[in-house]
Design an enzyme around this catalytic site. Structure first.
Site, mmCIF file in Angstrom:
data_model
loop_
_atom_site.group_PDB
_atom_site.id
_atom_site.type_symbol
_atom_site.label_atom_id
_atom_site.label_comp_id
_atom_site.label_asym_id
_atom_site.label_seq_id
_atom_site.Cartn_x
_atom_site.Cartn_y
_atom_site.Cartn_z
ATOM 1 N N TYR A 212 -2.220 -1.494 10.842
ATOM 2 C CA TYR A 212 -2.450 -2.078 9.725
ATOM 3 C C TYR A 212 -1.195 -1.664 8.942
ATOM 4 O O TYR A 212 -0.688 -2.517 7.999
ATOM 5 C CB TYR A 212 -3.685 -1.263 9.008
ATOM 6 C CG TYR A 212 -3.718 -1.513 7.713
ATOM 7 C CD1 TYR A 212 -3.897 -2.744 6.948
ATOM 8 C CD2 TYR A 212 -3.616 -0.417 6.797
ATOM 9 C CE1 TYR A 212 -4.029 -2.885 5.488
ATOM 10 C CE2 TYR A 212 -3.723 -0.585 5.249
ATOM 11 C CZ TYR A 212 -4.048 -1.896 4.698
ATOM 12 O OH TYR A 212 -3.935 -2.046 3.264
ATOM 13 N N SER B 123 1.003 -1.308 -0.115
ATOM 14 C CA SER B 123 0.186 -0.094 -0.030
ATOM 15 C C SER B 123 0.871 1.331 -0.096
ATOM 16 O O SER B 123 2.036 1.209 0.409
ATOM 17 C CB SER B 123 -0.970 -0.066 1.285
ATOM 18 O OG SER B 123 -1.250 1.390 1.581
ATOM 19 N N LYS C 233 1.844 -3.954 6.506
ATOM 20 C CA LYS C 233 2.282 -3.822 5.248
ATOM 21 C C LYS C 233 3.790 -3.469 5.205
ATOM 22 O O LYS C 233 4.469 -4.007 4.251
ATOM 23 C CB LYS C 233 1.512 -2.595 4.553
ATOM 24 C CG LYS C 233 0.078 -3.099 4.162
ATOM 25 C CD LYS C 233 -0.171 -4.246 3.388
ATOM 26 C CE LYS C 233 -1.593 -4.513 3.530
ATOM 27 N NZ LYS C 233 -1.871 -5.993 2.690
HETATM 28 P P1 NAD Z 1 -11.023 -7.202 1.026
HETATM 29 O O1 NAD Z 1 -11.380 -7.183 2.716
HETATM 30 O O2 NAD Z 1 -12.050 -7.121 0.301
HETATM 31 O O3 NAD Z 1 -10.347 -8.826 0.674
HETATM 32 C C1 NAD Z 1 -9.223 -9.266 1.604
HETATM 33 C C2 NAD Z 1 -9.888 -10.765 1.736
HETATM 34 O O4 NAD Z 1 -9.165 -11.594 2.321
HETATM 35 C C3 NAD Z 1 -11.151 -10.865 2.233
HETATM 36 O O5 NAD Z 1 -12.109 -11.622 1.332
HETATM 37 C C4 NAD Z 1 -10.970 -11.669 3.689
HETATM 38 O O6 NAD Z 1 -12.058 -12.377 3.757
HETATM 39 C C5 NAD Z 1 -9.759 -12.194 3.307
HETATM 40 N N1 NAD Z 1 -8.830 -12.648 4.529
HETATM 41 C C6 NAD Z 1 -8.512 -11.837 5.371
HETATM 42 N N2 NAD Z 1 -7.919 -12.493 6.440
HETATM 43 C C7 NAD Z 1 -7.775 -13.909 5.837
HETATM 44 C C8 NAD Z 1 -7.133 -14.927 6.320
HETATM 45 N N3 NAD Z 1 -6.425 -15.200 7.604
HETATM 46 N N4 NAD Z 1 -7.334 -16.149 5.507
HETATM 47 C C9 NAD Z 1 -8.019 -16.110 4.522
HETATM 48 N N5 NAD Z 1 -8.661 -15.236 3.865
HETATM 49 C C10 NAD Z 1 -8.487 -14.019 4.652
HETATM 50 O O7 NAD Z 1 -9.817 -6.133 0.738
HETATM 51 P P2 NAD Z 1 -9.281 -5.459 -0.443
HETATM 52 O O8 NAD Z 1 -9.527 -4.133 -0.570
HETATM 53 O O9 NAD Z 1 -9.760 -6.413 -1.679
HETATM 54 O O10 NAD Z 1 -7.731 -5.579 -0.336
HETATM 55 C C11 NAD Z 1 -6.926 -6.683 -0.734
HETATM 56 C C12 NAD Z 1 -5.687 -6.470 -0.133
HETATM 57 O O11 NAD Z 1 -5.007 -5.281 -0.758
HETATM 58 C C13 NAD Z 1 -5.383 -6.410 1.330
HETATM 59 O O12 NAD Z 1 -4.306 -7.250 1.614
HETATM 60 C C14 NAD Z 1 -5.422 -5.086 1.578
HETATM 61 O O13 NAD Z 1 -4.719 -4.650 2.880
HETATM 62 C C15 NAD Z 1 -4.574 -4.601 0.286
HETATM 63 N N6 NAD Z 1 -4.936 -3.011 0.266
HETATM 64 C C16 NAD Z 1 -5.987 -2.619 -0.248
HETATM 65 C C17 NAD Z 1 -6.366 -1.298 -0.453
HETATM 66 C C18 NAD Z 1 -7.843 -0.721 -0.625
HETATM 67 O O14 NAD Z 1 -7.950 0.201 -0.459
HETATM 68 N N7 NAD Z 1 -8.812 -1.582 -0.906
HETATM 69 C C19 NAD Z 1 -5.252 -0.363 -0.522
HETATM 70 C C20 NAD Z 1 -4.004 -0.874 -0.430
HETATM 71 C C21 NAD Z 1 -3.869 -2.091 -0.314
HETATM 72 C C1 UD1 Z 2 -6.887 4.932 3.882
HETATM 73 C C2 UD1 Z 2 -5.839 4.482 4.895
HETATM 74 C C3 UD1 Z 2 -4.675 3.780 4.220
HETATM 75 C C4 UD1 Z 2 -5.251 2.475 3.306
HETATM 76 C C5 UD1 Z 2 -6.135 3.430 2.446
HETATM 77 C C6 UD1 Z 2 -6.845 2.337 1.562
HETATM 78 C C7 UD1 Z 2 -6.116 6.027 6.728
HETATM 79 C C8 UD1 Z 2 -5.683 7.214 7.769
HETATM 80 N N1 UD1 Z 2 -5.568 5.586 5.781
HETATM 81 O O1 UD1 Z 2 -6.300 5.962 2.986
HETATM 82 O O2 UD1 Z 2 -3.828 3.251 5.388
HETATM 83 O O3 UD1 Z 2 -4.129 2.056 2.685
HETATM 84 O O4 UD1 Z 2 -7.318 3.958 3.157
HETATM 85 O O5 UD1 Z 2 -7.743 1.423 2.069
HETATM 86 O O6 UD1 Z 2 -7.517 5.539 7.329
HETATM 87 N N2 UD1 Z 2 -12.472 11.377 3.618
HETATM 88 C C9 UD1 Z 2 -13.384 11.898 3.830
HETATM 89 N N3 UD1 Z 2 -14.568 11.382 4.416
HETATM 90 C C10 UD1 Z 2 -14.851 10.162 4.692
HETATM 91 C C11 UD1 Z 2 -13.820 9.191 4.412
HETATM 92 C C12 UD1 Z 2 -12.536 9.718 3.581
HETATM 93 O O7 UD1 Z 2 -13.355 13.295 3.832
HETATM 94 O O8 UD1 Z 2 -15.863 9.679 5.015
HETATM 95 C C13 UD1 Z 2 -11.390 11.667 3.052
HETATM 96 C C14 UD1 Z 2 -10.019 11.527 3.781
HETATM 97 O O9 UD1 Z 2 -9.817 12.455 4.862
HETATM 98 C C15 UD1 Z 2 -8.835 11.430 2.634
HETATM 99 C C16 UD1 Z 2 -9.935 11.021 1.275
HETATM 100 O O10 UD1 Z 2 -11.314 11.245 1.768
HETATM 101 O O11 UD1 Z 2 -8.389 12.774 2.597
HETATM 102 C C17 UD1 Z 2 -9.684 9.579 1.019
HETATM 103 O O12 UD1 Z 2 -9.664 8.596 2.143
HETATM 104 P P1 UD1 Z 2 -9.690 7.136 2.440
HETATM 105 O O13 UD1 Z 2 -10.660 6.466 1.295
HETATM 106 O O14 UD1 Z 2 -10.284 6.681 3.524
HETATM 107 O O15 UD1 Z 2 -8.326 6.856 1.974
HETATM 108 P P2 UD1 Z 2 -6.732 7.093 2.592
HETATM 109 O O16 UD1 Z 2 -7.109 8.174 3.853
HETATM 110 O O17 UD1 Z 2 -6.082 7.575 1.553
#
Ligand code: NAD
Ligand code: UD1
Length: 337
Positions: A150, A125, A154
């Site tokens: 969290y 991330s 990562k």
């Molecule tokens: P998500 O929660 O939708 O998907 C993660 C999946 O992992 C879920 O289906 C959950 O049930 C499964 N899981 C969790 N722990 C587990 C375990 N111990 N064994 C088996 N399955 C397990 O999340 P996502 O948004 O699809 O994210 C996928 C990956 O990308 C995650 O590692 C997340 O941290 C990373 N990531 C997501 C974002 C984002 O904004 N969505 C940003 C940066 C990184």
């Molecule tokens: C957040 C996480 C980051 C994670 C990423 C993807 C925090 C501090 N960081 O990032 O670790 O990797 O999500 O899952 O939570 N916002 C609003 N109102 C809301 C929600 C968000 O104004 O209800 C604003 C936030 O202040 C930010 C932007 O929208 O400026 C994006 O927020 P968000 O979607 O939560 O992502 P990040 O903060 O970038």
């Protein structure tokens, strides 16, 4: 490479990646403990790709369970999405986050090694950059201080993967640092389906638009940004999913350890996103300005040129596509899956 083990494949990014893998001609097998997802997402993926998705409800911390899956389905590479990802929850439950994300990944690495599958793509991330030292953020930007467990998982897992690859160069490892994935597949059948109150901006917006929540809180309008609200690099989840397929190609060529930012290289403010959403979808999103959210930074966007140069990958969708597709999924699935 033929078959890919996809951990966390029932989740938001995983389900979209399955569609792109199928499109690119890969086979896969999914393991997920469904702690933050629903099997329905896999039924929907099956409909899109026109074939069943091999799935095992297995926790990645369950060594025997994982081993059985790999005994039955030999895999050439793993795409590792499984993990817990809610920032606020990680502050309240640090042990659970370290145990699941780090403990689980260590078990996975061990089982992969025993099955001689030393190719892995890891979901990292942009959070590892902390408050970034340079904008736009290149992969050379030093990692920063993560303000929550969290983010720490990562960052620590990246270090673990680097040490493992250094000690055993047979491993090929790609660390993908995602910026802010939003949007959904164009069919409107799979998308982001958060439990409870959404933490992230786009699912909150779509739930306000569909009438599930009254108004959006905008967390701060006094940042040093053009309109005072936070600026992020939003990326369409389908573009992100395609990035994994490109990363498989470099794994296959024996990449050692490689790190890529997956973002668009463009920053949009919270108000930009609300305005784009309202404009393309013709729906109202009432909002009010609230105090800053603890741990937030002003600006975060990528320099994605390394991924373009080395992976041949570039995001294709713009902010309006992201808003349109996120809304289509929410509108079609007001209660989620
Ligand atoms: P998500 O929660 O939708 O998907 C993660 C999946 O992992 C879920 O289906 C959950 O049930 C499964 N899981 C969790 N722990 C587990 C375990 N111990 N064994 C088996 N399955 C397990 O999340 P996502 O948004 O699809 O994210 C996928 C990956 O990308 C995650 O590692 C997340 O941290 C990373 N990531 C997501 C974002 C984002 O904004 N969505 C940003 C940066 C990184
Ligand atoms: C957040 C996480 C980051 C994670 C990423 C993807 C925090 C501090 N960081 O990032 O670790 O990797 O999500 O899952 O939570 N916002 C609003 N109102 C809301 C929600 C968000 O104004 O209800 C604003 C936030 O202040 C930010 C932007 O929208 O400026 C994006 O927020 P968000 O979607 O939560 O992502 P990040 O903060 O970038």
């Amino acid at each position: 490479m033929k078959r890919i083990l996809v951990t966390g494949g029932a989740g938001y990014i995983g389900s979209h990646t399955l569609v792109e893998l199928a499109e690119a001609g890969y086979d896969f097998v999914v393991v997920d403990n469904l702690c933050n997802s629903n099997k329905e997402s896999l039924h929907r993926v099956a409909k899109i790709i026109g074939r069943e998705v091999p799935f095992f409800k297995v926790d990645i911390r369950d060594k025997d369970g994982l081993s059985k899956v790999l005994d039955e389905y030999s895999c050439d590479a793993c795409i590792h999405f499984a993990g817990l990802k809610a920032v606020g929850e990680s502050v309240a439950k640090p042990y659970e986050y370290y145990e699941n994300n780090i403990g689980g990944t260590l078990v996975l690495i061990d089982v992969l090694k025993q099955h001689n599958c030393k190719n892995i793509i890891f979901s990292s991330s942009a959070t590892v950059y902390g408050n970034p030292a340079v904008i736009p953020i290149t992969e050379e930007c030093p990692k920063g201080k993560c303000t929550n467990p969290y983010g720490q998982t990562k960052s620590m897992l990246e270090e673990i993967f680097m040490d493992i690859q250094k000690a055993d160069p047979q491993w090929n490892i790609v660390l993908l640092r995602y910026f802010n994935p939003i949007g959904a597949h164009k069919s409107g059948t799979i998308g982001e389906n958060p439990n409870g109150i959404p933490n992230n901006l786009m699912p909150y917006i779509t739930q306000v638009a569909v009438g599930k929540r009254k108004e959006l809180g905008v967390f701060g309008n006094d940042y040093d940004t053009p309109d005072g609200t936070g600026v992020r690099d939003y990326i369409h989840v389908v573009d992100l999913a395609k990035g994994h397929v490109c990363a498989l190609h470099v794994l296959q060529n024996g990449c050692g350890l490689s790190i890529y930012n997956l973002g668009t290289g463009r920053g949009y403010s919270v108000l930009d996103v609300i305005n784009a959403f309202v404009k393309v979808n013709g729906v109202d999103v009432p909002y009010s300005i609230k105090p800053r959210r603890e741990g937030d930074i002003a600006t975060c966007y990528s320099d994605p040129t390394k991924a373009e140069r080395e992976l041949g990958w570039k995001a294709q969708f713009g902010i309006e596509d992201m808003c349109r597709d996120a809304w289509l999924f929410q509108k079609n699935n007001p209660e989620g899956y």
